[in-house]
Scaffold this motif. Structure first.
Motif, PDB file in Angstrom:
ATOM      1  N   SER A   1      -3.232 101.904  34.836  1.00  0.00           N
ATOM      2  CA  SER A   1      -2.746 101.155  33.676  1.00  0.00           C
ATOM      3  C   SER A   1      -3.782 101.115  32.558  1.00  0.00           C
TER       4      SER A   1
ATOM      5  N   CYS B   1       2.934  96.509  29.755  1.00  0.00           N
ATOM      6  CA  CYS B   1       2.736  97.472  30.842  1.00  0.00           C
ATOM      7  C   CYS B   1       1.917  98.658  30.332  1.00  0.00           C
ATOM      8  N   GLY B   2       1.724  99.643  31.184  1.00  0.00           N
ATOM      9  CA  GLY B   2       0.941 100.814  30.791  1.00  0.00           C
ATOM     10  C   GLY B   2       1.595 101.662  29.721  1.00  0.00           C
TER      11      GLY B   2
ATOM     12  N   ASN C   1      -2.921  94.366  28.463  1.00  0.00           N
ATOM     13  CA  ASN C   1      -2.180  95.311  29.288  1.00  0.00           C
ATOM     14  C   ASN C   1      -2.313  94.882  30.758  1.00  0.00           C
ATOM     15  N   TYR C   2      -1.373  95.290  31.585  1.00  0.00           N
ATOM     16  CA  TYR C   2      -1.331  94.862  32.985  1.00  0.00           C
ATOM     17  C   TYR C   2      -2.691  95.003  33.684  1.00  0.00           C
TER      18      TYR C   2
END
Length: 405
Positions: free
Chosen positions: A276, A362-363, A388-389
């Protein structure tokens, strides 16, 4: 392996209704893909077509609804048009020769006034590479020397029906492509050719049986191209895999959900990051994402967080976005309010953004870089931190991850 949409060059066609966008789209892709009609507002939603740009690489052409669509659905259609603009790497500003000739007949300066509408100004102010395309030129190219915009950025004249100047337009597009667009690497900032890299793959129910998910596939392909030595395992064979290697891996790339486990069990000399985080650095501004992660430590029971997924899959019981990260946040602030969006759903104005104290994305393996950067820019403009995650999980567990240099 087919190139994913997130790795393609996005080229959007924008202009008024009946300016010739759909005919131009059909000329570019070499088939009758978009519906062509003299009726205003024929193109209702953005239409996308994948193709290989001659001499350049994989791209996506987007045909959009006209700016001056006067139908009852105009507002919804224009929202889709600006959503398409956010994704674009290159813009084609499409104007018919008829439109410009009509504007010139109104009086001196009218042709310049034609481009002062909010829609055309939004294209110009986006700062994206912009190519003006004059359509429906018939036999002779009109004299447009009085138009100020064209003095610094000369247009390309095309006849979409005959294909006249198609090659010139393709060449103009290629000239606007960043030099390293198709050569950028996911992993070049993290490891060198000849180094040993261990990939710790996801093993939960979100990982499709018999297949690897896109971030893992893209990372493996990138490492192979760069002549890096690759080893793969899952969580249950991680320690065994480490023990079987002659030397500790130089770099470990893990599924973000396994960050704490891998961090606790990895060799001290091995650098650590996640799929990620690699995607965050490749698709967006890694510094902004890293700064945004710090906001996790300021969450309270009165905070509101938005979790954004690029994919539109049905969440599983152990889903990272809807289950694991929310549980992680609630250990910090038990009553924190959490909202979820998927796909292209995302805040569109300052008021929507200001509802939130933090956005966790998310990524974004399914999105292109231009779209992710646009989301980051809009969040920053509203004063809302965005991360980001992988970076969020690393921040919560105080894990030092290897950053790009």
């Amino acid at each position: 392996m087919e190139v994913s949409k997130g790795q393609r060059l996005y080229i959007g066609l924008f202009g008024n209704t009946n300016s010739g966008k759909s005919s131009l789209m059909n000329m570019l892709v070499g088939q009758d893909f978009s519906i062509v009609s003299e009726l205003s507002g024929t193109t209702t939603d953005s239409v996308q077509k994948n193709m290989e740009l001659p001499g350049a690489g994989p791209c996506v052409f987007i045909d959009t609804a006209g700016f001056n669509d006067d139908s009852e659905l105009r507002q919804k259609r224009i929202v889709k048009t600006w959503e398409a603009l956010a994704k674009c790497d290159i813009i084609l500003g499409v104007v018919s020769a008829e439109e410009l000739e009509e504007a010139c007949c109104v009086g001196e300066g009218a042709a310049n006034d034609f481009f002062q509408t909010p829609a055309f100004q939004k294209l110009i102010q986006s700062k994206k590479p912009l190519i003006w395309v004059i359509t429906k030129i018939n036999d002779a190219e009109p004299d447009l020397g009085q138009i100020d915009l064209f003095k610094k950025n000369p247009p390309v004249f095309v006849d979409s029906l005959t294909g006249k100047n198609k090659a010139q337009l393709f060449e103009a597009i290629k000239q606007k492509i960043p030099a390293d667009f198709f050569d950028s690497s996911l992993t070049e900032k993290y490891c060198k050719p000849g180094e040993n890299v261990l990939l710790v793959m996801p093993q939960d129910s979100q990982a499709p049986k018999g297949r690897l998910i896109l971030p893992q596939v893209q990372t493996i392909r990138d490492l192979l191209d760069r002549r890096v030595c690759i080893h793969c395992c899952t969580q249950d064979t991680f320690v065994q895999t480490i023990d079987s290697l002659k030397n500790p891996p130089d770099l470990i790339i893990t599924d973000s959900q396994l960050f704490p486990f891998v961090n606790d069990n990895k060799p001290a000399s091995s650098r650590l990051t996640s799929f990620s985080i690699i995607m965050a650095a490749h698709k967006g501004d890694i510094e902004l994402f890293t700064q945004g992660a710090k906001a996790i430590n300021t969450l309270t029971n009165n905070s509101r967080v938005l979790i954004a997924e690029a994919c539109t899959h049905v969440p599983a019981t152990e889903d990272i976005g809807t289950v694991k990260i929310p549980n992680m946040l609630r250990k910090i602030a038990p009553k924190v309010q959490i909202d979820f969006v998927r796909g292209t759903d995302f805040p569109t104005d300052q008021r929507d953004f200001k509802k939130y104290d933090l956005i966790i994305h998310c990524g974004a393996c399914m999105f292109n870089r231009a779209y992710v950067l646009e989301r980051q820019h809009n969040a920053r403009s509203a004063g809302v931190p965005m991360t980001n995650y992988g970076l969020a999980i690393a921040e919560v567990y105080s894990i030092f991850h290897f950053p790009p240099s």
